[in-house]
Scaffold this motif. Structure first.
Motif, PDB file in Angstrom:
ATOM      1  N   ILE A  97       0.858  -1.067   0.096  1.00 46.96           N
ATOM      2  CA  ILE A  97       0.134   0.003  -0.073  1.00 46.96           C
ATOM      3  C   ILE A  97       0.775   1.310   0.001  1.00 46.96           C
ATOM      4  CG2 ILE A  97      -1.617   1.194   1.370  1.00 46.96           C
ATOM      5  CD1 ILE A  97      -2.860  -1.247   2.188  1.00 46.96           C
ATOM      6  N   GLU A  98       1.982   1.266   0.690  1.00 47.80           N
ATOM      7  CA  GLU A  98       2.669   2.409   0.809  1.00 47.80           C
ATOM      8  C   GLU A  98       3.399   2.461  -0.540  1.00 47.80           C
ATOM      9  OE1 GLU A  98       5.464   2.240   3.898  1.00 47.80           O
ATOM     10  OE2 GLU A  98       4.128   1.895   5.329  1.00 47.80           O
ATOM     11  N   ALA A  99       3.903   1.478  -1.182  1.00 49.26           N
ATOM     12  CA  ALA A  99       4.540   1.679  -2.423  1.00 49.26           C
ATOM     13  C   ALA A  99       3.683   2.316  -3.479  1.00 49.26           C
ATOM     14  CB  ALA A  99       4.895   0.501  -3.181  1.00 49.26           C
ATOM     15  N   VAL A 100       2.141   1.888  -3.478  1.00 49.51           N
ATOM     16  CA  VAL A 100       1.482   2.226  -4.584  1.00 49.51           C
ATOM     17  C   VAL A 100       0.976   3.659  -4.125  1.00 49.51           C
ATOM     18  CG1 VAL A 100      -0.945   1.869  -5.290  1.00 49.51           C
ATOM     19  CG2 VAL A 100       0.395   0.012  -4.973  1.00 49.51           C
ATOM     20  N   LEU A 101       0.807   4.022  -2.702  1.00 49.45           N
ATOM     21  CA  LEU A 101       0.354   5.220  -2.474  1.00 49.45           C
ATOM     22  C   LEU A 101       1.300   6.397  -2.792  1.00 49.45           C
ATOM     23  CD1 LEU A 101      -2.092   6.965  -1.073  1.00 49.45           C
ATOM     24  CD2 LEU A 101      -0.781   6.389   1.312  1.00 49.45           C
TER      25      LEU A 101
END
Length: 272
Positions: A127-131
């Protein structure tokens, strides 16, 4: 512009996210592209160097076969439900699959991901990578949730740039809602109410009737106060910014963002 091109990331026990993506696609008339975040076992270099190459190939093949079977199973369900679907098989042998998913998400209107599993950091890292890396919005779905409607949407407004971006990205979904509420939490700058009213006016100019609610910061902090309010009003979606306190490559999510990701029972649309 409506959401017409959704990316769904599946993995272990992501049934809730899969159901949500299908229902959202039906509501929006979107195509779903599905990919798998399954990764080959992470082994230190000195261990990998000692393992026979045929064993490593066998491990990689098992991971890829499992991912391919999951993609095919979802594709079959989507087609049976009348949802246009495509599959993308990533190179799961690469070391950092989160970056691969993040780059792929740049080509879609939104990425649908499931809530991080409490026992592990894998989905939280994704999620952090996508966000922070895709430049696109992320729709995070609670592990036990099934979309049936988009009647009430809450905007967690704090005057920040990420939240402004999230509101702009959420416009297609806000237009589908019966009730939109701009929510502020806690005591911030004295002119916050005035500027929050400006957001209500901005939405009205897009034909969206929104209500303004100012909440006192309770014992549970901003995240707890917001989630309690969302539960009270049976909200179907929370729109908010995603926050990080580091500009380094390994970005750590802000406390409020992480708490909401870990404890929410309502889908959350985040942007950064």
């Amino acid at each position: 512009m409506p959401l017409k091109d959704l990316l769904l990331v599946i993995g272990t026990d992501t049934e809730a996210g899969e159901r949500y993506a299908l229902e959202l696609a039906r509501l929006s008339g979107a195509t779903v592209t599905v990919t798998s975040s399954g990764a080959a076992p992470s082994l230190p270099a000195f261990i990998r160097s000692e393992l026979p190459s045929d064993l490593l190939d066998h491990m990689r093949e098992d991971v890829e076969n499992t991912a391919r079977a999951a993609l095919e199973a979802f594709s079959d369900r989507a087609k049976q439900g009348g949802v246009p679907v495509e599959t993308v098989m990533l190179d799961l042998a690469r070391g950092d699959i989160t970056n691969e998913v993040s780059r792929l998400a740049r080509y879609f209107d939104a990425a649908v991901l499931q809530q991080p599993h409490p026992a592990g950091a894998g989905t939280a890292d994704l999620i952090e990578a996508v966000l922070f890396g895709s430049g696109r919005q992320a729709l995070i779905v609670p592990s036990r949730y099934s979309l049936s409607q988009l009647r009430t949407i809450l905007i967690a407004w704090d005057e920040g740039r990420p939240t402004a971006r999230a509101v702009a990205d959420a416009m297609p979904l806000l237009a589908m809602a019966e009730r939109v509420e701009v929510v502020t939490v806690g005591h911030q700058r004295g002119d916050q109410t005035r500027h929050s009213s400006t957001m209500v006016r901005h939405l009205a100019r897009h034909g969206l009737e929104a209500h303004l609610t100012n909440l006192a910061n309770g014992r549970g902090g901003v995240a707890g106060t917001l989630l309690s309010h969302a539960a009270e009003w049976k909200a179907d979606l929370i729109v908010m910014g995603g926050y990080g306190h580091s500009r380094l490559r390994e970005i750590v999510l802000g406390g409020t963002t992480r708490r909401i990701l870990q404890t929410t029972t309502v889908p959350v649309l985040m942007a950064h």
